[in-house]
Enzyme design. Structure first.
Site, mmCIF file in Angstrom:
data_model
loop_
_atom_site.group_PDB
_atom_site.id
_atom_site.type_symbol
_atom_site.label_atom_id
_atom_site.label_comp_id
_atom_site.label_asym_id
_atom_site.label_seq_id
_atom_site.Cartn_x
_atom_site.Cartn_y
_atom_site.Cartn_z
ATOM 1 C CG ASP A 1 -0.191 -0.030 2.541
ATOM 2 O OD1 ASP A 1 1.040 -0.289 2.498
ATOM 3 O OD2 ASP A 1 -0.811 0.207 3.584
ATOM 4 C CD GLU A 2 5.866 1.026 1.767
ATOM 5 O OE1 GLU A 2 6.150 1.051 2.973
ATOM 6 O OE2 GLU A 2 6.681 0.681 0.871
#
Length: 555
Positions: A456-457
């Protein structure tokens, strides 16, 4: 042969590559005529070596037997004189008999004759000075023991200064007691003794050697003065080493310090611990074969030149379209031309190969474009992946250095995303990530670079950004606002938040690694400012939807 080849070539269809290659092979096979000729040269060398070996052995045998006969003649004479002296009653009678036969003995022993009594004192010495120097070449072992004929060790006479050898026979009475010893001395280089050694030549540069295996010295040679010189040490001359051990052969070996290769035959001398070596250098022996080899090589070289010229002319015509296609392909590979189908110039094998290459090229271009997209884009969100981001930050940073501009790197991840995966599964989490990526793309400018780093970066490169916190605050506010809107997936509204960090070139770092590390640290500082509840809580609103809307809605 060339005219016949021309007629055959005209009957063939030269529009096919196969026919042209057959013509080339036919020309090369013509060159193969030289191979049997070279084999003949090798056979000639083998036969010549075999015949020369027999010839050398015959010469060596003749010389060895002649020397053996000369020794036997002198031995017989000494034994006759010794038998007569042994039958006499006193020394005076023995001296009288010796003097009567002195001229006969001196004919075979020109260096001198000595008759010694049982105590070793001379009874007769001719010439007289031969005993005055202490015996010269006469050794003590000739005067002692029970042996019969003795062949002494050759030595340089202190009287004459030349190489001589002594032969001795004991004179015994009827009871077998030694009454006297008859000694004859002969020069090695005297007529009628070893003259066969000096008058025999083998070819122009070969000859004979006489070796005393017992004494380890040369006795003479037909082409050099090597009398009384020591033989080579063991290990230098293998054939010589065998002859010294009594093994006589015919073989090719090397001789001398200059390592001359020779064909040599060794034969023992009868009645003496000697052997004869007949030798001839292989450079002379195989001179005719080498001249034949040179002739063949010259002919083969001329034929090869002819074949090369013919092959060059043929191949230039045959392979011209292929060479042109290869040049175009090189331009494509080097980036000097765009990828395009190659021209098909002829309907032969080359043309078929070119057509097949064009089909392969089209397939490779399509595959390359697909692989290029897969290699630099994230399969889930369609954004650039980490590999593409690493290349982009290097490119953006280089441009910023060149223009003395600023570069801002934003690094952020989603808060509250992990509970979505844990509670609703990865499919629902993937849908949320896809929606986040779409919103990030809408907020970013066209010249900015957005990438999913992993999980989720996400990261964002702002080209030519202002090095001010106000610019970052304004952009992060827009990003947070865009992501804060509920994400509708399958009848549910998910609420996620962003933790954002940024770094600026050249203020925070000057390398890609340094900028990413600084932005990552800033992001975690932002995350720590939020409450635990804000970072980990899951907010989901249920929205009543029809079945069709549930299957299609993701916003």
């Amino acid at each position: 042969m060339l005219a016949q080849s021309t007629r055959i070539a005209r009957c063939m269809n030269f529009e096919t590559l196969t026919a042209r290659l057959i013509a080339l092979v036919f020309t090369l096979v013509s060159l193969g005529v030289a191979i049997p000729l070279l084999l003949v040269a090798g056979s000639m060398r083998h036969e010549l070596e075999a015949q020369s070996s027999d010839h050398l052995k015959t010469i060596a045998t003749y010389a060895a037997e002649d020397i053996g006969r000369q020794i036997l003649t002198r031995r017989t004479l000494l034994e006759n004189v010794a038998s007569v002296i042994g039958a006499t009653s006193d020394d005076m009678e023995a001296v009288q008999i010796a003097r009567e036969r002195l001229s006969e003995i001196m004919a075979l022993f020109p260096s001198g004759v000595v008759i010694l009594d049982a105590s070793g004192e001379p009874l007769v010495a001719r010439p007289a000075r031969i005993w005055a120097d202490g015996g010269g070449t006469i050794s003590a072992d000739m005067l002692a023991g029970d042996h019969g004929f003795t062949l002494g060790r050759p030595a340089i006479s202190r009287i004459s200064g030349i190489a001589e050898i002594a032969m001795a026979v004991p004179a015994r009475d009827a009871e077998g007691r030694r009454r006297a010893t008859v000694v004859g001395i002969v020069p090695l280089h005297s007529a009628g003794f070893l003259d066969v050694l000096y008058r025999t030549r083998v070819g122009r540069s070969g000859g004979l050697n006489l070796v005393s295996a017992r004494d380890g010295i040369f006795l003479g040679a037909s082409d050099e003065d090597n009398a009384l010189k020591p033989v080579p040490p063991p290990g230098v001359h293998q054939q010589h080493d065998k002859a010294m051990r009594g093994i006589y052969t015919v073989a090719v070996d090397t001789r001398g310090g200059n390592m001359v290769e020779e064909l040599a035959a060794t034969v023992p001398v009868p009645n003496a611990p000697w052997f004869v070596v007949a030798r001839i250098p292989t450079s002379e022996l195989f001179a005719a074969v080498r001249r034949f080899d040179c002739t063949i090589l010259i002919a083969c070289a001329l034929a090869l030149v002819l074949v090369l010229v013919s092959a060059t002319l043929i191949l230039r015509r045959v392979l011209r379209p292929l060479r042109h296609s290869a040049e175009l392909a090189d331009h494509m590979v080097n980036g000097e031309a765009s990828y395009a189908p190659l021209p098909v110039e002829r309907a032969d094998e080359v043309g078929h190969l070119t057509s097949a290459f064009n089909k392969l090229l089209a397939s490779l271009v399509a595959s390359r474009d697909e692989f290029e997209k897969l290699a630099h884009s994230d399969a889930l969100t369609g954004l650039a992946n980490r590999a593409a981001f690493d290349k982009a930050i290097v490119r953006y940073l280089s441009r910023a250095r060149r223009h003395r501009a600023c570069l801002t790197v934003l690094f952020f991840d989603l808060d509250g995303f992990k509970p979505i995966n844990d509670r609703f599964g990865h499919d629902m989490g993937d849908a949320v990530l896809t929606a986040v990526a779409e919103r990030l793309s809408r907020v970013a400018r066209q010249e900015d670079f957005v990438a999913r780093i992993g999980g989720d970066e996400f990261a964002l490169l702002l080209d030519a950004a202002d090095d001010t916190d106000e610019a970052f605050i304004e952009l992060s506010s827009r990003l947070r606002h865009a992501i804060a809107e509920p994400i509708l997936v399958d009848g549910r509204a998910f609420h996620v938040r962003l933790s954002i960090g940024h770094s600026c070139y050249p203020r925070d770092a000057e390398t890609p690694e340094g900028l990413l590390a600084a932005a990552d640290r800033a992001m975690y500082r932002d995350k720590q400012q939020q409450t635990m509840y804000e970072r980990t809580s899951l907010i989901v609103d249920e929205i009543p939807l029809s079945p069709d809307e549930r299957s299609t809605q993701v916003a």
